[in-house]
Design a protein around this motif. Structure first.
Motif, PDB file in Angstrom:
ATOM      1  N   ARG A 100       2.501  48.364 -24.498  1.00  0.00           N
ATOM      2  CA  ARG A 100       3.154  47.154 -23.989  1.00  0.00           C
ATOM      3  C   ARG A 100       4.500  46.891 -24.665  1.00  0.00           C
ATOM      4  O   ARG A 100       5.419  46.381 -24.035  1.00  0.00           O
ATOM      5  CB  ARG A 100       2.208  45.961 -24.095  1.00  0.00           C
ATOM      6  N   ASP A 101       4.637  47.236 -25.950  1.00  0.00           N
ATOM      7  CA  ASP A 101       5.910  47.012 -26.638  1.00  0.00           C
ATOM      8  C   ASP A 101       6.989  47.965 -26.132  1.00  0.00           C
ATOM      9  O   ASP A 101       8.135  47.571 -25.908  1.00  0.00           O
ATOM     10  CB  ASP A 101       5.731  47.167 -28.145  1.00  0.00           C
ATOM     11  N   VAL A 102       6.610  49.225 -25.957  1.00  0.00           N
ATOM     12  CA  VAL A 102       7.565  50.219 -25.433  1.00  0.00           C
ATOM     13  C   VAL A 102       7.979  49.839 -24.017  1.00  0.00           C
ATOM     14  O   VAL A 102       9.155  49.927 -23.643  1.00  0.00           O
ATOM     15  CB  VAL A 102       6.945  51.631 -25.463  1.00  0.00           C
ATOM     16  N   PHE A 103       7.002  49.395 -23.224  1.00  0.00           N
ATOM     17  CA  PHE A 103       7.282  49.022 -21.837  1.00  0.00           C
ATOM     18  C   PHE A 103       8.282  47.874 -21.768  1.00  0.00           C
ATOM     19  O   PHE A 103       9.293  47.943 -21.063  1.00  0.00           O
ATOM     20  CB  PHE A 103       5.981  48.639 -21.133  1.00  0.00           C
ATOM     21  N   SER A 104       8.011  46.800 -22.486  1.00  0.00           N
ATOM     22  CA  SER A 104       8.900  45.638 -22.460  1.00  0.00           C
ATOM     23  C   SER A 104      10.293  46.011 -22.931  1.00  0.00           C
ATOM     24  O   SER A 104      11.301  45.609 -22.332  1.00  0.00           O
ATOM     25  CB  SER A 104       8.320  44.529 -23.341  1.00  0.00           C
ATOM     26  N   ALA A 105      10.367  46.797 -24.010  1.00  0.00           N
ATOM     27  CA  ALA A 105      11.673  47.193 -24.546  1.00  0.00           C
ATOM     28  C   ALA A 105      12.456  48.028 -23.543  1.00  0.00           C
ATOM     29  O   ALA A 105      13.685  47.895 -23.424  1.00  0.00           O
ATOM     30  CB  ALA A 105      11.488  47.971 -25.846  1.00  0.00           C
ATOM     31  N   GLU A 106      11.772  48.878 -22.795  1.00  0.00           N
ATOM     32  CA  GLU A 106      12.448  49.733 -21.819  1.00  0.00           C
ATOM     33  C   GLU A 106      12.986  48.915 -20.645  1.00  0.00           C
ATOM     34  O   GLU A 106      14.105  49.137 -20.175  1.00  0.00           O
ATOM     35  CB  GLU A 106      11.487  50.807 -21.310  1.00  0.00           C
ATOM     36  N   VAL A 107      12.200  47.936 -20.165  1.00  0.00           N
ATOM     37  CA  VAL A 107      12.674  47.065 -19.094  1.00  0.00           C
ATOM     38  C   VAL A 107      13.899  46.275 -19.558  1.00  0.00           C
ATOM     39  O   VAL A 107      14.918  46.195 -18.858  1.00  0.00           O
ATOM     40  CB  VAL A 107      11.557  46.096 -18.642  1.00  0.00           C
ATOM     41  N   GLU A 108      13.814  45.704 -20.758  1.00  0.00           N
ATOM     42  CA  GLU A 108      14.927  44.896 -21.256  1.00  0.00           C
ATOM     43  C   GLU A 108      16.173  45.754 -21.484  1.00  0.00           C
ATOM     44  O   GLU A 108      17.291  45.324 -21.183  1.00  0.00           O
ATOM     45  CB  GLU A 108      14.526  44.186 -22.546  1.00  0.00           C
ATOM     46  N   ARG A 109      15.988  46.963 -22.000  1.00  0.00           N
ATOM     47  CA  ARG A 109      17.145  47.841 -22.223  1.00  0.00           C
ATOM     48  C   ARG A 109      17.845  48.165 -20.912  1.00  0.00           C
ATOM     49  O   ARG A 109      19.082  48.112 -20.823  1.00  0.00           O
ATOM     50  CB  ARG A 109      16.688  49.140 -22.900  1.00  0.00           C
ATOM     51  N   ALA A 110      17.055  48.497 -19.870  1.00  0.00           N
ATOM     52  CA  ALA A 110      17.643  48.870 -18.584  1.00  0.00           C
ATOM     53  C   ALA A 110      18.456  47.724 -17.992  1.00  0.00           C
ATOM     54  O   ALA A 110      19.555  47.934 -17.457  1.00  0.00           O
ATOM     55  CB  ALA A 110      16.544  49.301 -17.611  1.00  0.00           C
ATOM     56  N   LEU A 111      17.943  46.496 -18.106  1.00  0.00           N
ATOM     57  CA  LEU A 111      18.655  45.351 -17.540  1.00  0.00           C
ATOM     58  C   LEU A 111      19.837  44.934 -18.413  1.00  0.00           C
ATOM     59  O   LEU A 111      20.901  44.575 -17.896  1.00  0.00           O
ATOM     60  CB  LEU A 111      17.689  44.187 -17.351  1.00  0.00           C
ATOM     61  N   ALA A 112      19.659  44.967 -19.722  1.00  0.00           N
ATOM     62  CA  ALA A 112      20.758  44.587 -20.617  1.00  0.00           C
ATOM     63  C   ALA A 112      21.934  45.546 -20.496  1.00  0.00           C
ATOM     64  O   ALA A 112      23.100  45.142 -20.644  1.00  0.00           O
ATOM     65  CB  ALA A 112      20.267  44.538 -22.062  1.00  0.00           C
ATOM     66  N   ASP A 113      21.651  46.799 -20.210  1.00  0.00           N
ATOM     67  CA  ASP A 113      22.711  47.808 -20.084  1.00  0.00           C
ATOM     68  C   ASP A 113      23.360  47.819 -18.709  1.00  0.00           C
ATOM     69  O   ASP A 113      24.384  48.483 -18.512  1.00  0.00           O
ATOM     70  CB  ASP A 113      22.149  49.207 -20.379  1.00  0.00           C
ATOM     71  N   HIS A 114      22.768  47.113 -17.746  1.00  0.00           N
ATOM     72  CA  HIS A 114      23.295  47.185 -16.373  1.00  0.00           C
ATOM     73  C   HIS A 114      24.530  46.287 -16.249  1.00  0.00           C
ATOM     74  O   HIS A 114      24.479  45.107 -16.616  1.00  0.00           O
ATOM     75  CB  HIS A 114      22.236  46.740 -15.365  1.00  0.00           C
ATOM     76  N   PRO A 115      25.621  46.811 -15.733  1.00  0.00           N
ATOM     77  CA  PRO A 115      26.852  46.006 -15.653  1.00  0.00           C
ATOM     78  C   PRO A 115      26.760  44.818 -14.698  1.00  0.00           C
ATOM     79  O   PRO A 115      27.584  43.900 -14.783  1.00  0.00           O
ATOM     80  CB  PRO A 115      27.891  47.019 -15.150  1.00  0.00           C
ATOM     81  N   ASN A 116      25.767  44.803 -13.811  1.00  0.00           N
ATOM     82  CA  ASN A 116      25.645  43.712 -12.844  1.00  0.00           C
ATOM     83  C   ASN A 116      24.643  42.643 -13.255  1.00  0.00           C
ATOM     84  O   ASN A 116      24.371  41.725 -12.482  1.00  0.00           O
ATOM     85  CB  ASN A 116      25.250  44.264 -11.469  1.00  0.00           C
ATOM     86  N   VAL A 117      24.096  42.742 -14.459  1.00  0.00           N
ATOM     87  CA  VAL A 117      23.075  41.792 -14.909  1.00  0.00           C
ATOM     88  C   VAL A 117      23.547  41.063 -16.158  1.00  0.00           C
ATOM     89  O   VAL A 117      23.993  41.693 -17.124  1.00  0.00           O
ATOM     90  CB  VAL A 117      21.733  42.492 -15.201  1.00  0.00           C
TER      91      VAL A 117
END
Length: 455
Positions: A100-117
């Motif tokens: 669950r920790d890896v999952f949450s971190a991966e979702v947050e990383r993908a969105l934080a890195d997205h230029p449109n978010v």
């Protein structure tokens, strides 16, 4: 950054909706109150897409299981939740479970890195009136926003209880008593060598004493405003199941069939081959250091949990990383207050997504968030959006919560073949494969058409 749409809630549904919109070029403001000074009764972190209850996305079988079919369809639509789930995956037999920790971190990383978010840590207290928005605040919506939703719908919300299962440290489990095996020895490529579940066996006397302990244990006291709130059967506390009959647990989370205790040499069958009852634990993180008690959601007080669960063979010295808990969930009477595209009838600039719409389960919540994001993207682009066919998992789930369910008896629902148009002419033994085969064909044609329109 100027935004095209606001998404309120950074759970599974909100994160998925944000990803779908951002991938289509729209600027998204993702508002999440955790991390900005507020917290819910059930969350423990400020991470996006935190998994509160179990770490399982349930079956990954897309040929015979409706939720596995939903996985398949979401992967075809570039689901962020499915992407992150693969990276965080841990062994769980034919199920899909994640760290669950890896999952949450991966979702947050993908969105934080997205230029449109743009992720903003803020609490939203009222529905926006001047811009498009998707509300994906889930079953733990803050009271102020809940009041705004009730005012907008003109109807009171429905509510139910959801309970959380305990998590045990692996090195505190007595493996001289327990053993590792998947039921009927079913395993996948991701499985451990011997299986995916730690099994704690019980004799008849041990089971009966444990059952009585569940009945007698001190429970969490209800507040006045919670007293008449019903449970959802899909996440029933273990002691509530126990109260329904002494054999209920042996046909539910403690069923022993298909589990051969290697330490039992009795020639009797089936009791000699299979224990009288079994408590199963499933791996909860990639390291394999944490294991959750399958089906053991509970509302017992913490002290009572520790005392009773340590009577389970193999858990006599158990150390708990998390004990069970209880929180109130909130959802809309969606068949009445939402249209077929998840828009609020009284305020069509607002869409709802996730568990607050009355879908139940991580995957279902994510799927509805994904669909809400696609709907909003089409609307922002000035295109007409056509829903997925009702013969598909996405289409069946969406149709159920937006009008096909009975409004008077509406309750949270997992995806299941009972929501699909029936195939009565197919023999029962072949029906599941028939449902998934039809769904894949119809869904594939719909998706090809949707992509052609967007090109």
């Amino acid at each position: 950054m100027a935004t095209d749409i606001q998404i309120i809630g950074g759970g599974l549904a909100g994160s998925e909706a944000a990803w779908q919109l951002a991938q289509r070029g729209f600027k998204v403001r993702l508002s999440e109150m955790r991390g900005g000074g507020d917290m819910t009764p059930a969350h423990q972190t400020s991470g996006l897409a935190e998994l509160v209850c179990s770490n399982s996305f349930r079956s990954d079988d897309d040929e015979k299981n409706a939720v596995g079919l939903l996985h398949h369809e979401m992967r075809r639509m570039d689901s962020l939740v499915m992407r992150a789930g693969e990276k965080a995956r841990v062994p769980a037999g034919s199920a899909m479970a994640v760290d669950r920790d890896v999952f949450s971190a991966e979702v947050e990383r993908a969105l934080a890195d997205h230029p449109n978010v743009t992720i903003v840590r803020e609490r939203v207290d009222a529905l926006p009136t001047d811009r498009p928005a998707i509300v994906a605040t889930g079953p733990l919506t803050a009271q102020t926003l809940s009041a705004s939703i009730v005012a907008a719908t003109g109807r009171d919300r429905l509510a139910f209880f959801d309970a959380i299962a305990p998590i045990v440290h692996r090195d505190s489990i007595d493996m001289d008593v327990c053993w590792i095996q998947s039921r009927w020895n079913k395993r996948t490529e991701a499985s451990n060598e011997d299986g995916d579940y730690i099994n704690c066996p019980m004799t008849k006397d041990e089971y009966l004493a444990f059952h009585q302990g569940l009945i007698d244990a001190e429970k969490t006291e209800f507040r006045e405003w919670e007293a008449d709130t019903p449970y959802f059967d899909g996440c029933m506390p273990i002691e509530v199941m126990a109260s329904r009959g002494v054999e209920t647990l042996r046909y539910g989370p403690m069923k022993p069939v298909g589990l051969d205790n290697p330490r039992d040499t009795s020639p009797e069958f089936p009791q000699g081959r299979w224990p009288y009852a079994v408590v199963q634990l499933r791996q909860d993180n990639k390291l394999g250091t944490l294991w959750n008690m399958v089906g053991f959601q509970t509302k017992m007080k913490y002290g009572a949990q520790v005392e009773l669960f340590r009577t389970i063979p193999g858990l006599q010295s158990a150390e708990f990383a998390r004990l069970g808990g209880l929180h109130r969930n909130t959802f809309l009477n969606s068949p009445v207050v939402l249209d077929r595209q998840l828009r609020l009838n009284q305020a069509p600039n607002i869409r709802f997504a996730g568990q607050i719409t009355g879908c139940e389960g991580y995957v279902e919540s994510s799927a509805v968030g994904l669909l809400a994001g696609m709907m909003a993207a089409s609307e922002l682009a000035g295109r007409v959006w056509s829903p997925p066919p009702r013969t598909s998992a996405c289409g069946a789930l969406l149709a159920h919560i937006t009008g096909d369910a009975e409004a008077e008896t509406f309750q949270p629902m997992n995806v299941n073949f009972g929501l699909f148009p029936p195939l009565h002419d197919v023999p029962k033994k072949q029906r599941k494969e028939a449902y998934t085969g039809r769904a894949k064909a119809d869904f594939g044609a719909w998706l090809d058409g949707a992509r052609a329109l967007a090109a």
